[in-house]
Design an enzyme around this catalytic site. Structure first.
Site, PDB file in Angstrom:
ATOM      1  N   ASP A  29      -9.037   2.043  -3.924  1.00 19.22           N
ATOM      2  CA  ASP A  29      -8.011   1.062  -4.270  1.00 19.22           C
ATOM      3  C   ASP A  29      -7.791   0.165  -3.059  1.00 19.22           C
ATOM      4  O   ASP A  29      -7.693   0.638  -1.931  1.00 19.22           O
ATOM      5  CB  ASP A  29      -6.703   1.792  -4.650  1.00 19.22           C
ATOM      6  CG  ASP A  29      -5.702   0.851  -5.307  1.00 19.22           C
ATOM      7  OD1 ASP A  29      -5.374  -0.197  -4.702  1.00 19.22           O
ATOM      8  OD2 ASP A  29      -5.232   1.159  -6.409  1.00 19.22           O
ATOM      9  N   ILE A  30      -7.724  -1.145  -3.289  1.00 20.61           N
ATOM     10  CA  ILE A  30      -7.607  -2.114  -2.195  1.00 20.61           C
ATOM     11  C   ILE A  30      -6.202  -2.103  -1.567  1.00 20.61           C
ATOM     12  O   ILE A  30      -6.024  -2.548  -0.435  1.00 20.61           O
ATOM     13  CB  ILE A  30      -8.025  -3.527  -2.681  1.00 20.61           C
ATOM     14  CG1 ILE A  30      -8.544  -4.369  -1.536  1.00 20.61           C
ATOM     15  CG2 ILE A  30      -6.927  -4.214  -3.450  1.00 20.61           C
ATOM     16  CD1 ILE A  30      -9.845  -3.931  -0.949  1.00 20.61           C
ATOM     17  N   GLU A  88      -1.036  -3.317 -14.040  1.00 25.30           N
ATOM     18  CA  GLU A  88      -1.544  -4.511 -13.350  1.00 25.30           C
ATOM     19  C   GLU A  88      -2.898  -4.959 -13.891  1.00 25.30           C
ATOM     20  O   GLU A  88      -3.118  -6.153 -14.088  1.00 25.30           O
ATOM     21  CB  GLU A  88      -1.648  -4.181 -11.851  1.00 25.30           C
ATOM     22  CG  GLU A  88      -1.974  -5.360 -10.971  1.00 25.30           C
ATOM     23  CD  GLU A  88      -2.194  -4.922  -9.519  1.00 25.30           C
ATOM     24  OE1 GLU A  88      -1.478  -4.019  -9.020  1.00 25.30           O
ATOM     25  OE2 GLU A  88      -3.089  -5.487  -8.878  1.00 25.30           O
ATOM     26  N   HIS A  93      -7.915   2.996 -16.057  1.00 24.79           N
ATOM     27  CA  HIS A  93      -8.337   3.610 -14.794  1.00 24.79           C
ATOM     28  C   HIS A  93      -7.408   4.765 -14.441  1.00 24.79           C
ATOM     29  O   HIS A  93      -6.240   4.777 -14.805  1.00 24.79           O
ATOM     30  CB  HIS A  93      -8.376   2.590 -13.656  1.00 24.79           C
ATOM     31  CG  HIS A  93      -7.116   1.788 -13.509  1.00 24.79           C
ATOM     32  ND1 HIS A  93      -6.820   0.718 -14.329  1.00 24.79           N
ATOM     33  CD2 HIS A  93      -6.074   1.909 -12.661  1.00 24.79           C
ATOM     34  CE1 HIS A  93      -5.649   0.212 -13.973  1.00 24.79           C
ATOM     35  NE2 HIS A  93      -5.167   0.921 -12.980  1.00 24.79           N
ATOM     36  N   HIS A  95      -5.885   6.753 -11.170  1.00 19.55           N
ATOM     37  CA  HIS A  95      -5.672   6.758  -9.720  1.00 19.55           C
ATOM     38  C   HIS A  95      -5.819   8.198  -9.228  1.00 19.55           C
ATOM     39  O   HIS A  95      -5.182   9.110  -9.780  1.00 19.55           O
ATOM     40  CB  HIS A  95      -4.244   6.323  -9.366  1.00 19.55           C
ATOM     41  CG  HIS A  95      -3.889   4.911  -9.705  1.00 19.55           C
ATOM     42  ND1 HIS A  95      -3.757   3.921  -8.752  1.00 19.55           N
ATOM     43  CD2 HIS A  95      -3.600   4.308 -10.886  1.00 19.55           C
ATOM     44  CE1 HIS A  95      -3.401   2.781  -9.327  1.00 19.55           C
ATOM     45  NE2 HIS A  95      -3.296   2.983 -10.629  1.00 19.55           N
TER      46      HIS A  95
HETATM   47  P1  5GP Z   1      -2.237  -0.381 -12.304  1.00 21.58           P
HETATM   48  O1  5GP Z   1      -2.965  -1.301 -13.278  1.00 21.58           O
HETATM   49  O2  5GP Z   1      -2.615   1.054 -12.496  1.00 21.58           O
HETATM   50  O3  5GP Z   1      -0.753  -0.608 -12.355  1.00 21.58           O
HETATM   51  O4  5GP Z   1      -2.676  -0.801 -10.836  1.00 21.58           O
HETATM   52  C1  5GP Z   1      -3.919  -1.381 -10.570  1.00 21.58           C
HETATM   53  C2  5GP Z   1      -4.442  -0.907  -9.224  1.00 21.58           C
HETATM   54  O5  5GP Z   1      -5.645  -1.609  -8.977  1.00 21.58           O
HETATM   55  C3  5GP Z   1      -3.492  -1.204  -8.038  1.00 21.58           C
HETATM   56  O6  5GP Z   1      -3.277  -0.015  -7.311  1.00 21.58           O
HETATM   57  C4  5GP Z   1      -4.258  -2.249  -7.226  1.00 21.58           C
HETATM   58  O7  5GP Z   1      -4.080  -2.107  -5.827  1.00 21.58           O
HETATM   59  C5  5GP Z   1      -5.699  -2.032  -7.634  1.00 21.58           C
HETATM   60  N1  5GP Z   1      -6.487  -3.252  -7.595  1.00 21.58           N
HETATM   61  C6  5GP Z   1      -6.173  -4.437  -8.174  1.00 21.58           C
HETATM   62  N2  5GP Z   1      -7.136  -5.348  -7.940  1.00 21.58           N
HETATM   63  C7  5GP Z   1      -8.074  -4.725  -7.188  1.00 21.58           C
HETATM   64  C8  5GP Z   1      -9.326  -5.148  -6.639  1.00 21.58           C
HETATM   65  O8  5GP Z   1      -9.760  -6.291  -6.780  1.00 21.58           O
HETATM   66  N3  5GP Z   1     -10.027  -4.227  -5.933  1.00 21.58           N
HETATM   67  C9  5GP Z   1      -9.584  -2.946  -5.763  1.00 21.58           C
HETATM   68  N4  5GP Z   1     -10.365  -2.125  -5.053  1.00 21.58           N
HETATM   69  N5  5GP Z   1      -8.417  -2.506  -6.269  1.00 21.58           N
HETATM   70  C10 5GP Z   1      -7.670  -3.382  -6.973  1.00 21.58           C
END
Ligand code: 5GP
Length: 132
Positions: A29-30, A88, A93, A95
């Site tokens: 995760d970035i 987001e 996915h 985590h």
């Molecule tokens: P969620 O959709 O589960 O709420 O969060 C999405 C996760 O994806 C976040 O923790 C965010 O940091 C990660 N994320 C979003 N865009 C990117 C990206 O371009 N590259 C990576 N490696 N992680 C990402």
């Protein structure tokens, strides 16, 4: 339009890869909550995790288990926690977050700022331990 994770899987956008097979891709995760915070995604773009068919969803958890074992070997932690949010990025996915204190599992906690070198080193050492 492809999701950002599909672009990562297709190498249109770089990532710190941890593991890959025919169906899944794992990468750091970035904006990590902890060193080793990894995302596991299916290569097929499906928004909501519980829309994934049973066989693929089972395989996804087994793939995540193998990645989590590798994380646990390399990152000092009590456990590797599992979180599914999807608020987001509309591409399902999981985590995987190594934690010592449960507070570290909160998605609202401050994110770490890691250098490119740190990301590379973490990805390298975890990926070496993954046994698919
Ligand atoms: P969620 O959709 O589960 O709420 O969060 C999405 C996760 O994806 C976040 O923790 C965010 O940091 C990660 N994320 C979003 N865009 C990117 C990206 O371009 N590259 C990576 N490696 N992680 C990402």
């Amino acid at each position: 339009m492809s999701s950002i994770f599909t672009k990562i899987i297709n190498k249109e956008i770089p990532s710190y890869k941890i593991a890959e097979d025919n169906n899944f891709y794992a990468f750091l995760d970035i904006n990590p909550l902890a060193k080793g915070h990894t995302l596991v995604v299916p290569k097929t773009e499906i928004d909501y995790i519980f829309d994934i068919n049973d066989d693929l969803l089972s395989d996804m958890m087994i793939f995540a288990k193998k990645v989590a074992k590798a994380i646990k070997q390399e990152i000092p932690c009590n456990r590797v926690g599992v979180l599914v949010i999807g608020d987001e990025v509309p591409h399902a996915h999981i985590h995987l977050i190594p934690f010592n204190n449960v507070k570290e599992m909160s998605i609202l906690s401050p994110k770490l700022k890691l250098t490119t070198q740190e990301f590379k080193e973490i990805a390298e050492k975890i990926s070496k331990q993954v046994k698919l």
